[in-house]
Motif scaffolding. Structure first.
Motif, PDB file in Angstrom:
ATOM      1  N   TRP A 101       0.833  -1.200   0.000  1.00 26.48           N
ATOM      2  CA  TRP A 101       0.000   0.000   0.000  1.00 26.48           C
ATOM      3  C   TRP A 101       0.873   1.258   0.000  1.00 26.48           C
ATOM      4  O   TRP A 101       2.046   1.230   0.351  1.00 26.48           O
ATOM      5  N   HIS A 102       0.281   2.359  -0.431  1.00 26.81           N
ATOM      6  CA  HIS A 102       1.020   3.613  -0.558  1.00 26.81           C
ATOM      7  C   HIS A 102       0.986   4.386   0.758  1.00 26.81           C
ATOM      8  O   HIS A 102      -0.041   4.950   1.132  1.00 26.81           O
ATOM      9  N   GLN A 103       2.122   4.405   1.435  1.00 31.22           N
ATOM     10  CA  GLN A 103       2.225   5.104   2.710  1.00 31.22           C
ATOM     11  C   GLN A 103       2.751   6.522   2.491  1.00 31.22           C
ATOM     12  O   GLN A 103       3.339   6.835   1.458  1.00 31.22           O
ATOM     13  N   ASN A 104       2.535   7.376   3.495  1.00 33.53           N
ATOM     14  CA  ASN A 104       3.052   8.737   3.433  1.00 33.53           C
ATOM     15  C   ASN A 104       3.805   9.068   4.714  1.00 33.53           C
ATOM     16  O   ASN A 104       3.533   8.505   5.776  1.00 33.53           O
ATOM     17  N   ALA A 105       4.744   9.994   4.612  1.00 36.39           N
ATOM     18  CA  ALA A 105       5.640  10.284   5.728  1.00 36.39           C
ATOM     19  C   ALA A 105       4.927  10.970   6.891  1.00 36.39           C
ATOM     20  O   ALA A 105       5.193  10.659   8.057  1.00 36.39           O
ATOM     21  N   PHE A 106       4.022  11.891   6.599  1.00 33.07           N
ATOM     22  CA  PHE A 106       3.370  12.646   7.671  1.00 33.07           C
ATOM     23  C   PHE A 106       2.633  11.714   8.628  1.00 33.07           C
ATOM     24  O   PHE A 106       2.811  11.799   9.857  1.00 33.07           O
ATOM     25  N   ASP A 107       1.842  10.810   8.094  1.00 29.59           N
ATOM     26  CA  ASP A 107       1.122   9.873   8.963  1.00 29.59           C
ATOM     27  C   ASP A 107       2.086   8.943   9.693  1.00 29.59           C
ATOM     28  O   ASP A 107       1.863   8.583  10.854  1.00 29.59           O
ATOM     29  N   GLY A 108       3.175   8.552   9.015  1.00 27.80           N
ATOM     30  CA  GLY A 108       4.153   7.707   9.673  1.00 27.80           C
ATOM     31  C   GLY A 108       4.790   8.384  10.873  1.00 27.80           C
ATOM     32  O   GLY A 108       4.946   7.787  11.940  1.00 27.80           O
TER      33      GLY A 108
END
Length: 237
Positions: free
Chosen positions: A119-126
């Protein structure tokens, strides 16, 4: 065998990692495949109210990039981490990180329910998920550094991302000048023009290191750094 090494592991592409880096240790980041990006955020592990201050870090050292000899300053004028070694010469402190909207717009929608680990993750949520493990939230998250990425600013103010800046084996070392909570995320740089979702892994190694000497490159690089080291040392008296 290097007996100074305490820990080593690989953060996969789009992974998030955190650790309280103790004073007297250093964290080496290594780009294994080339083209990696390691977003990083820093806080005083003993006092979370003290955090990485990007504006002070840049203006005190008269720079718009980070490399060996630079330090990462807190909002209390002390040094969280220094950069004693670096093979690249340029790491981006200006561009921030990706978020869910920017990732979907660039790479398309791919959620966990459909794509599982792809799935496509993003840095801000991480970053926010990792901060939550320490009782912190969005109000505690500020500017980051993107290690292994180069973004130059043109005369007209436009920001220009340089592809292929980091090659396999490129590294940067962060030395903890206080007990520092380090949070890393390996999602792609927000200005990476590639429309292919392909975040790269980063190897991390933690080791014992000696205290900075009087002729240390980070200490002598500018008078502002010397004052910040004085404040940091006084903090531990």
């Amino acid at each position: 065998m290097d007996t100074s090494i305490l820990w080593s592991e690989v953060i996969p592409g789009a992974g998030t990692w955190s650790h309280v880096l103790k004073r007297g240790t250093a964290l080496r980041l290594t780009d294994l495949e080339g083209g990696a990006n390691a977003g990083a955020y820093f806080l005083n592990a003993d006092l979370f109210a003290e955090r990485f201050n990007l504006p002070d870090t840049l203006k005190a050292q008269h720079t718009a990039k980070l490399t060996a000899g630079h330090v990462l300053m807190s909002d209390m004028g002390r040094i969280l981490c220094s950069i004693p070694e670096d093979s690249l010469g340029w790491h981006d402190p200006l561009s921030g990180c990706s978020n869910a909207a920017s990732v979907e717009n660039k790479y398309g929608r791919a959620d966990y329910q459909e794509c599982r680990n792809g799935w496509h993750q993003n840095a801000f949520d991480g970053f926010l998920i990792e901060l939550a493990k320490y009782g912190l939230g969005p109000r505690d998250f500020q500017a980051i550094v993107n290690f292994f990425s180069k973004v130059a600013v043109a005369d007209d103010g436009s920001m220009q991302y340089q592809a292929q800046h980091s090659t396999p084996g490129s590294y940067v070392e962060l030395r903890a000048e206080m007990n520092t909570l380090v949070i890393l995320n390996t999602c792609q740089h927000p200005l990476d023009p590639s429309t292919t979702y392909s975040p790269k892994p980063v190897e991390i190694t933690i080791k014992h290191v000696p205290a900075p000497s009087p002729d240390d490159v980070c200490f002598i690089s500018c008078p502002e750094n010397m004052r910040a080291y004085t404040l940091t040392r006084r903090y531990f008296l």
